[in-house]
Design a protein around this motif. Structure first.
Motif, PDB file in Angstrom:
ATOM      1  N   SER A 197      33.878  50.742  38.222  1.00  0.00           N
ATOM      2  CA  SER A 197      35.092  50.534  39.008  1.00  0.00           C
ATOM      3  C   SER A 197      36.371  50.682  38.202  1.00  0.00           C
ATOM      4  CB  SER A 197      35.053  49.138  39.627  1.00  0.00           C
ATOM      5  OG  SER A 197      34.993  48.163  38.595  1.00  0.00           O
ATOM      6  N   VAL A 198      37.481  50.696  38.908  1.00  0.00           N
ATOM      7  CA  VAL A 198      38.797  50.802  38.272  1.00  0.00           C
ATOM      8  C   VAL A 198      39.617  49.596  38.740  1.00  0.00           C
ATOM      9  CG1 VAL A 198      38.651  53.308  38.336  1.00  0.00           C
ATOM     10  CG2 VAL A 198      39.854  52.094  40.161  1.00  0.00           C
ATOM     11  N   PRO A 199      40.721  49.298  38.047  1.00  0.00           N
ATOM     12  CA  PRO A 199      41.558  48.161  38.456  1.00  0.00           C
ATOM     13  C   PRO A 199      41.991  48.304  39.920  1.00  0.00           C
ATOM     14  CG  PRO A 199      42.145  48.837  36.256  1.00  0.00           C
ATOM     15  CD  PRO A 199      41.230  49.903  36.808  1.00  0.00           C
ATOM     16  N   GLU A 200      42.048  47.197  40.619  1.00  0.00           N
ATOM     17  CA  GLU A 200      42.435  47.168  42.024  1.00  0.00           C
ATOM     18  C   GLU A 200      43.715  47.956  42.331  1.00  0.00           C
ATOM     19  OE1 GLU A 200      40.825  46.119  44.514  1.00  0.00           O
ATOM     20  OE2 GLU A 200      42.395  46.268  46.060  1.00  0.00           O
ATOM     21  N   GLU A 201      44.735  47.749  41.536  1.00  0.00           N
ATOM     22  CA  GLU A 201      46.007  48.434  41.803  1.00  0.00           C
ATOM     23  C   GLU A 201      45.913  49.947  41.641  1.00  0.00           C
ATOM     24  OE1 GLU A 201      48.437  46.880  43.244  1.00  0.00           O
ATOM     25  OE2 GLU A 201      47.242  45.054  43.071  1.00  0.00           O
ATOM     26  N   ILE A 202      45.088  50.391  40.727  1.00  0.00           N
ATOM     27  CA  ILE A 202      44.917  51.834  40.543  1.00  0.00           C
ATOM     28  C   ILE A 202      44.137  52.402  41.716  1.00  0.00           C
ATOM     29  CG2 ILE A 202      43.739  53.605  39.166  1.00  0.00           C
ATOM     30  CD1 ILE A 202      44.568  52.117  36.669  1.00  0.00           C
ATOM     31  N   LEU A 203      43.186  51.623  42.193  1.00  0.00           N
ATOM     32  CA  LEU A 203      42.399  52.055  43.347  1.00  0.00           C
ATOM     33  C   LEU A 203      43.323  52.210  44.560  1.00  0.00           C
ATOM     34  CD1 LEU A 203      39.618  52.622  44.507  1.00  0.00           C
ATOM     35  CD2 LEU A 203      39.415  50.188  45.025  1.00  0.00           C
ATOM     36  N   ARG A 204      44.179  51.230  44.745  1.00  0.00           N
ATOM     37  CA  ARG A 204      45.127  51.268  45.864  1.00  0.00           C
ATOM     38  C   ARG A 204      46.060  52.465  45.730  1.00  0.00           C
ATOM     39  NH1 ARG A 204      46.105  46.691  48.698  1.00  0.00           N
ATOM     40  NH2 ARG A 204      48.332  47.157  48.818  1.00  0.00           N
ATOM     41  N   TYR A 205      46.555  52.663  44.537  1.00  0.00           N
ATOM     42  CA  TYR A 205      47.485  53.772  44.276  1.00  0.00           C
ATOM     43  C   TYR A 205      46.835  55.120  44.600  1.00  0.00           C
ATOM     44  CZ  TYR A 205      50.874  56.667  41.743  1.00  0.00           C
ATOM     45  OH  TYR A 205      51.820  57.602  41.397  1.00  0.00           O
ATOM     46  N   CYS A 206      45.643  55.310  44.105  1.00  0.00           N
ATOM     47  CA  CYS A 206      44.938  56.574  44.341  1.00  0.00           C
ATOM     48  C   CYS A 206      44.618  56.789  45.811  1.00  0.00           C
ATOM     49  CB  CYS A 206      43.656  56.634  43.518  1.00  0.00           C
ATOM     50  SG  CYS A 206      43.968  56.815  41.750  1.00  0.00           S
ATOM     51  N   ALA A 207      44.519  55.682  46.536  1.00  0.00           N
ATOM     52  CA  ALA A 207      44.203  55.779  47.953  1.00  0.00           C
ATOM     53  C   ALA A 207      45.474  55.982  48.768  1.00  0.00           C
ATOM     54  CB  ALA A 207      43.483  54.514  48.400  1.00  0.00           C
ATOM     55  N   GLY A 208      46.614  56.033  48.061  1.00  0.00           N
ATOM     56  CA  GLY A 208      47.872  56.249  48.766  1.00  0.00           C
ATOM     57  C   GLY A 208      48.407  55.012  49.476  1.00  0.00           C
ATOM     58  N   ARG A 209      47.962  53.845  48.994  1.00  0.00           N
ATOM     59  CA  ARG A 209      48.444  52.600  49.590  1.00  0.00           C
ATOM     60  C   ARG A 209      49.393  51.931  48.612  1.00  0.00           C
ATOM     61  NH1 ARG A 209      43.037  49.922  49.604  1.00  0.00           N
ATOM     62  NH2 ARG A 209      44.105  48.105  50.452  1.00  0.00           N
ATOM     63  N   PRO A 210      50.247  51.028  49.083  1.00  0.00           N
ATOM     64  CA  PRO A 210      51.202  50.352  48.198  1.00  0.00           C
ATOM     65  C   PRO A 210      50.476  49.707  47.023  1.00  0.00           C
ATOM     66  CG  PRO A 210      51.782  49.951  50.461  1.00  0.00           C
ATOM     67  CD  PRO A 210      50.394  50.586  50.464  1.00  0.00           C
ATOM     68  N   ALA A 211      50.940  49.972  45.819  1.00  0.00           N
ATOM     69  CA  ALA A 211      50.301  49.406  44.629  1.00  0.00           C
ATOM     70  C   ALA A 211      51.334  48.880  43.647  1.00  0.00           C
ATOM     71  CB  ALA A 211      49.448  50.477  43.962  1.00  0.00           C
ATOM     72  N   ASP A 212      50.995  47.787  43.011  1.00  0.00           N
ATOM     73  CA  ASP A 212      51.902  47.189  42.032  1.00  0.00           C
ATOM     74  C   ASP A 212      51.405  47.513  40.630  1.00  0.00           C
ATOM     75  OD1 ASP A 212      53.749  45.672  40.709  1.00  0.00           O
ATOM     76  OD2 ASP A 212      52.630  43.800  40.954  1.00  0.00           O
ATOM     77  N   LEU A 213      51.741  48.709  40.170  1.00  0.00           N
ATOM     78  CA  LEU A 213      51.287  49.135  38.843  1.00  0.00           C
ATOM     79  C   LEU A 213      51.904  48.317  37.723  1.00  0.00           C
ATOM     80  CD1 LEU A 213      51.468  52.991  39.354  1.00  0.00           C
ATOM     81  CD2 LEU A 213      49.458  51.514  39.463  1.00  0.00           C
ATOM     82  N   ALA A 214      53.018  47.686  38.021  1.00  0.00           N
ATOM     83  CA  ALA A 214      53.683  46.884  36.995  1.00  0.00           C
ATOM     84  C   ALA A 214      52.850  45.679  36.579  1.00  0.00           C
ATOM     85  CB  ALA A 214      55.046  46.422  37.513  1.00  0.00           C
TER      86      ALA A 214
END
Length: 155
Positions: free
Chosen positions: A37-54
């Motif tokens: 798996s990958v970090p939750e926020e990266i998963l969200r980002y790649c899925a085109g959903r709002p992500a808090d990469l910070a």
DNA sequence: CCAGGCTTGGAGG
DNA sequence: CCTCCAAGCCTGG
């Protein structure tokens, strides 16, 4: 606890990530997927959903080397915006060419948003494929993946 | 020490 | 507008 590895889908690509808790060691775009798996926020980002990469940290910003300073400056670029190699250079007190070199070797793309750094005249480069940079910028420009100001009150 | 590297600005056609 | 060229900064070999 050992460092975890895994990948998630991003269009025609797969994003490989090596991480542990909120610290990211490596990110790279590849044609094949890998288990894990990958970090939750990266998963969200790649899925085109709002992500808090910070909320994630990158080993690239550690230390006081010139490159580390460049990576920190790049992380400060807001989602949806772009800055030129020259501007980043002025901020950290170095040359545009050095910024380009740092971006070319960015160990953690996405977490350190090197795609938001463009040339004064055009897109600038991006490996392994410039198309990825264009898609990321388009995605952010639409605001799809940009996280809401904070957490908070509503939503 | 030297070769690049996701640059840039200026000169010249 | 376009090509060419050198200045400029850093890191890995």
């Amino acid at each position: 606890m050992a460092i975890l590895t895994g990948s998630c889908r991003f269009g025609l690509w797969h994003v490989h990530v090596a991480w542990q808790d909120d610290l990211v060691y490596r990110v790279r775009f590849a044609r094949e997927s890998i288990a894990g798996s990958v970090p939750e926020e990266i998963l969200r980002y790649c899925a085109g959903r709002p992500a808090d990469l910070a909320s994630l940290r990158s080993v690239a910003t550690e230390g006081d080397s010139t490159f580390a300073g460049i990576y920190r400056a790049v992380r400060a670029i807001p989602c949806g915006e772009t800055v030129t190699y020259g501007e980043v250079a002025r901020i950290v007190g170095t040359a545009p060419r050095a910024v380009g070199a740092a971006m070319a070797r960015n160990p953690t793309p996405i977490v350190v948003p090197c795609h938001r750094v463009v040339a004064k005249t055009g897109m600038g480069g991006f490996s392994p494929d410039l198309a990825i940079k264009e898609i990321l910028l388009e995605m952010e420009r639409r605001g799809d993946v940009c996280a809401p100001e904070k957490r908070g009150i509503n939503r």
